[in-house]
Each structure stands twice: as structure tokens, then as C-alpha cells.
Design a protein around this motif. Structure first.
Motif, PDB file in Angstrom:
ATOM      1  N   TYR A 166      -7.838  30.145  -4.532  1.00  0.00           N
ATOM      2  CA  TYR A 166      -6.397  30.027  -4.333  1.00  0.00           C
ATOM      3  C   TYR A 166      -6.058  28.692  -3.674  1.00  0.00           C
ATOM      4  CZ  TYR A 166      -1.684  30.954  -2.666  1.00  0.00           C
ATOM      5  OH  TYR A 166      -0.335  30.860  -2.405  1.00  0.00           O
ATOM      6  N   LEU A 167      -6.880  28.277  -2.721  1.00  0.00           N
ATOM      7  CA  LEU A 167      -6.658  26.985  -2.059  1.00  0.00           C
ATOM      8  C   LEU A 167      -6.778  25.843  -3.064  1.00  0.00           C
ATOM      9  CD1 LEU A 167      -6.185  25.313   0.477  1.00  0.00           C
ATOM     10  CD2 LEU A 167      -8.628  25.447   0.940  1.00  0.00           C
ATOM     11  N   GLY A 168      -7.755  25.929  -3.948  1.00  0.00           N
ATOM     12  CA  GLY A 168      -7.901  24.909  -4.978  1.00  0.00           C
ATOM     13  C   GLY A 168      -6.695  24.863  -5.904  1.00  0.00           C
ATOM     14  N   THR A 169      -6.170  26.049  -6.243  1.00  0.00           N
ATOM     15  CA  THR A 169      -4.976  26.123  -7.087  1.00  0.00           C
ATOM     16  C   THR A 169      -3.783  25.498  -6.381  1.00  0.00           C
ATOM     17  OG1 THR A 169      -5.807  28.126  -8.136  1.00  0.00           O
ATOM     18  CG2 THR A 169      -3.453  27.694  -8.337  1.00  0.00           C
ATOM     19  N   LEU A 170      -3.646  25.779  -5.090  1.00  0.00           N
ATOM     20  CA  LEU A 170      -2.548  25.183  -4.323  1.00  0.00           C
ATOM     21  C   LEU A 170      -2.682  23.670  -4.261  1.00  0.00           C
ATOM     22  CD1 LEU A 170      -1.925  27.477  -1.220  1.00  0.00           C
ATOM     23  CD2 LEU A 170      -0.419  27.092  -3.161  1.00  0.00           C
ATOM     24  N   LEU A 171      -3.889  23.190  -4.026  1.00  0.00           N
ATOM     25  CA  LEU A 171      -4.091  21.746  -3.909  1.00  0.00           C
ATOM     26  C   LEU A 171      -3.783  21.017  -5.217  1.00  0.00           C
ATOM     27  CD1 LEU A 171      -7.259  21.597  -1.646  1.00  0.00           C
ATOM     28  CD2 LEU A 171      -4.959  20.811  -1.082  1.00  0.00           C
ATOM     29  N   ARG A 172      -3.933  21.694  -6.356  1.00  0.00           N
ATOM     30  CA  ARG A 172      -3.571  21.070  -7.630  1.00  0.00           C
ATOM     31  C   ARG A 172      -2.085  20.736  -7.687  1.00  0.00           C
ATOM     32  NH1 ARG A 172      -3.763  22.942 -12.464  1.00  0.00           N
ATOM     33  NH2 ARG A 172      -3.319  25.078 -11.909  1.00  0.00           N
ATOM     34  N   LEU A 173      -1.257  21.487  -6.942  1.00  0.00           N
ATOM     35  CA  LEU A 173       0.184  21.228  -6.942  1.00  0.00           C
ATOM     36  C   LEU A 173       0.515  19.840  -6.384  1.00  0.00           C
ATOM     37  CD1 LEU A 173       1.599  24.686  -5.795  1.00  0.00           C
ATOM     38  CD2 LEU A 173       1.455  23.766  -8.115  1.00  0.00           C
ATOM     39  N   THR A 174      -0.390  19.278  -5.589  1.00  0.00           N
ATOM     40  CA  THR A 174      -0.145  17.940  -5.050  1.00  0.00           C
ATOM     41  C   THR A 174      -0.301  16.870  -6.123  1.00  0.00           C
ATOM     42  OG1 THR A 174      -2.445  17.630  -4.328  1.00  0.00           O
ATOM     43  CG2 THR A 174      -0.908  18.620  -2.738  1.00  0.00           C
ATOM     44  N   LEU A 175      -0.795  17.246  -7.303  1.00  0.00           N
ATOM     45  CA  LEU A 175      -0.960  16.302  -8.405  1.00  0.00           C
ATOM     46  C   LEU A 175       0.270  16.232  -9.295  1.00  0.00           C
ATOM     47  CD1 LEU A 175      -4.619  17.262  -9.426  1.00  0.00           C
ATOM     48  CD2 LEU A 175      -3.875  15.396  -7.928  1.00  0.00           C
ATOM     49  N   LEU A 176       1.288  17.020  -8.992  1.00  0.00           N
ATOM     50  CA  LEU A 176       2.517  16.991  -9.773  1.00  0.00           C
ATOM     51  C   LEU A 176       3.266  15.675  -9.561  1.00  0.00           C
ATOM     52  CD1 LEU A 176       3.897  20.589  -9.213  1.00  0.00           C
ATOM     53  CD2 LEU A 176       3.179  19.601 -11.385  1.00  0.00           C
ATOM     54  N   SER A 226     -14.321  19.939   3.775  1.00  0.00           N
ATOM     55  CA  SER A 226     -14.371  20.461   2.410  1.00  0.00           C
ATOM     56  C   SER A 226     -13.328  21.562   2.233  1.00  0.00           C
ATOM     57  CB  SER A 226     -15.759  21.024   2.097  1.00  0.00           C
ATOM     58  OG  SER A 226     -15.991  22.197   2.861  1.00  0.00           O
ATOM     59  N   ILE A 227     -13.087  21.890   0.973  1.00  0.00           N
ATOM     60  CA  ILE A 227     -12.151  22.972   0.663  1.00  0.00           C
ATOM     61  C   ILE A 227     -12.715  24.300   1.153  1.00  0.00           C
ATOM     62  CG2 ILE A 227     -11.057  24.230  -1.232  1.00  0.00           C
ATOM     63  CD1 ILE A 227     -10.935  21.648  -2.777  1.00  0.00           C
ATOM     64  N   SER A 228     -14.023  24.468   1.019  1.00  0.00           N
ATOM     65  CA  SER A 228     -14.647  25.719   1.473  1.00  0.00           C
ATOM     66  C   SER A 228     -14.470  25.910   2.972  1.00  0.00           C
ATOM     67  CB  SER A 228     -16.141  25.723   1.129  1.00  0.00           C
ATOM     68  OG  SER A 228     -16.324  25.642  -0.258  1.00  0.00           O
ATOM     69  N   GLU A 229     -14.669  24.850   3.735  1.00  0.00           N
ATOM     70  CA  GLU A 229     -14.500  24.922   5.190  1.00  0.00           C
ATOM     71  C   GLU A 229     -13.047  25.240   5.550  1.00  0.00           C
ATOM     72  OE1 GLU A 229     -14.651  21.944   9.068  1.00  0.00           O
ATOM     73  OE2 GLU A 229     -15.692  21.349   7.220  1.00  0.00           O
ATOM     74  N   ASP A 287      -6.979  14.925   4.162  1.00  0.00           N
ATOM     75  CA  ASP A 287      -6.906  13.463   4.297  1.00  0.00           C
ATOM     76  C   ASP A 287      -7.167  13.006   5.724  1.00  0.00           C
ATOM     77  OD1 ASP A 287      -6.422  13.067   1.639  1.00  0.00           O
ATOM     78  OD2 ASP A 287      -4.265  12.732   1.855  1.00  0.00           O
ATOM     79  N   GLU A 288      -6.685  13.782   6.685  1.00  0.00           N
ATOM     80  CA  GLU A 288      -6.866  13.420   8.093  1.00  0.00           C
ATOM     81  C   GLU A 288      -8.285  13.682   8.574  1.00  0.00           C
ATOM     82  OE1 GLU A 288      -3.893  15.772  10.042  1.00  0.00           O
ATOM     83  OE2 GLU A 288      -2.284  14.348   9.580  1.00  0.00           O
ATOM     84  N   GLY A 289      -9.092  14.367   7.771  1.00  0.00           N
ATOM     85  CA  GLY A 289     -10.464  14.652   8.147  1.00  0.00           C
ATOM     86  C   GLY A 289     -10.621  15.870   9.041  1.00  0.00           C
ATOM     87  N   PHE A 300       0.864  20.581   0.239  1.00  0.00           N
ATOM     88  CA  PHE A 300       0.894  19.254   0.853  1.00  0.00           C
ATOM     89  C   PHE A 300       0.378  19.286   2.291  1.00  0.00           C
ATOM     90  CE2 PHE A 300       3.517  18.335  -2.821  1.00  0.00           C
ATOM     91  CZ  PHE A 300       3.041  17.083  -3.167  1.00  0.00           C
ATOM     92  N   ARG A 301       0.552  20.392   2.980  1.00  0.00           N
ATOM     93  CA  ARG A 301      -0.014  20.527   4.327  1.00  0.00           C
ATOM     94  C   ARG A 301      -1.541  20.527   4.260  1.00  0.00           C
ATOM     95  NH1 ARG A 301      -1.931  25.043   7.067  1.00  0.00           N
ATOM     96  NH2 ARG A 301      -2.181  24.661   9.286  1.00  0.00           N
TER      97      ARG A 301
END
Length: 130
Positions: free
Chosen positions: A79-89, A65-68, A59-61, A52-53
Motif C-alpha cells: 500500500y505504501l508503494g502504491t501511495l508513493l506512485r502518486l508522487t509521480l503524477l 527504505s520503504i520496508s522500514e 528524501d530527508e533520510g 507526498f509526506r
């Protein structure tokens, strides 16, 4: 001349090992505060907090990108992409995990596997794991 005296104080206690922490438990009747009972998976709680962080930072800009973000935070992009999927729960599943009431199938390792995007399907899958 005064002689040095020593005093030995013995406190009966037990140390319970829980994932990621140690808890000191006083003997029954010795402490008036109730023990904190939690089954929250510390790894899952930490992963949710990070997810969520990172989502908020996108979201704040702060990152475009995820790569950046992965490069700036020095973590693997996958791993970052996997973590970000948790926000879809579903919010109730996240709340249950934070309160230590998560179903058995919602450990962090299970959350790395693909899960349904529809909240109703997530709830149904979580109900099957109970």
C-alpha cells in the motif's frame, strides 16, 4: 416567584451529504458568504497528502527504505508503494485533484491501477476521461 419560560428558535437550513463530510447550507438570501463549492474527492486528497509526506520522509533520510517506513508507520508495504506512485503524477493533475477539478478517471481507485510515467501521456489519458 418567577416562572421559567422557554424560547424555541427555528433556523431553516439544509444538510447536504458529500463524501466524507456534511455541509450546512443556509437558505438563499440569509447568508452573505457564498457557499464553498468543491468536488474534491476526500480519499484522493488524503492519499496525495500522505504520499507526498512519505516521499518527503524518504528524501530527508528519516527512513532508509520503504520496508522500514512501512513497519514504522504500521501500514502494508504494498500500500505504501502504491501511495508513493502518486508522487509521480504530473503537477497539474495533482493540483486539479486538490482543487476538485480532476477528470472522472482520476478517482483514488483508478489511481491504484498502473498509469503512464510520462507526464504528457498522463495528461492525454486524463483528457480521455473527461
Amino acid at each position: 416567584m418567577t416562572t421559567a419560560t422557554s424560547i424555541t428558535v427555528r433556523v431553516p437550513l439544509a444538510i447536504r451529504h458529500r463524501p466524507g463530510r456534511k455541509t450546512v447550507v443556509a437558505p438563499v438570501g440569509q447568508d452573505t458568504t457564498p457557499p464553498v463549492a468543491t468536488r474534491a474527492d476526500p480519499a484522493l486528497v488524503k492519499a496525495l497528502a500522505r504520499a507526498f509526506r512519505y516521499h518527503r520522509l524518504l528524501d530527508e533520510g528519516r527512513y532508509s527504505s520503504i520496508s522500514e517506513m512501512a513497519a514504522a508507520e504500521r501500514i502494508e508495504r504494498g500500500y505504501l508503494g502504491t501511495l508513493l506512485r502518486l508522487t509521480l503524477l504530473a503537477p497539474d493533475i495533482v493540483e486539479a485533484a486538490l482543487n476538485g477539478l480532476q477528470p472522472k478517471g482520476t478517482a483514488l481507485t483508478a489511481m491504484h491501477a498502473p498509469f503512464p510515467l510520462q507526464w504528457s501521456e498522463q495528461r492525454a489519458a486524463a483528457a480521455l476521461c473527461r
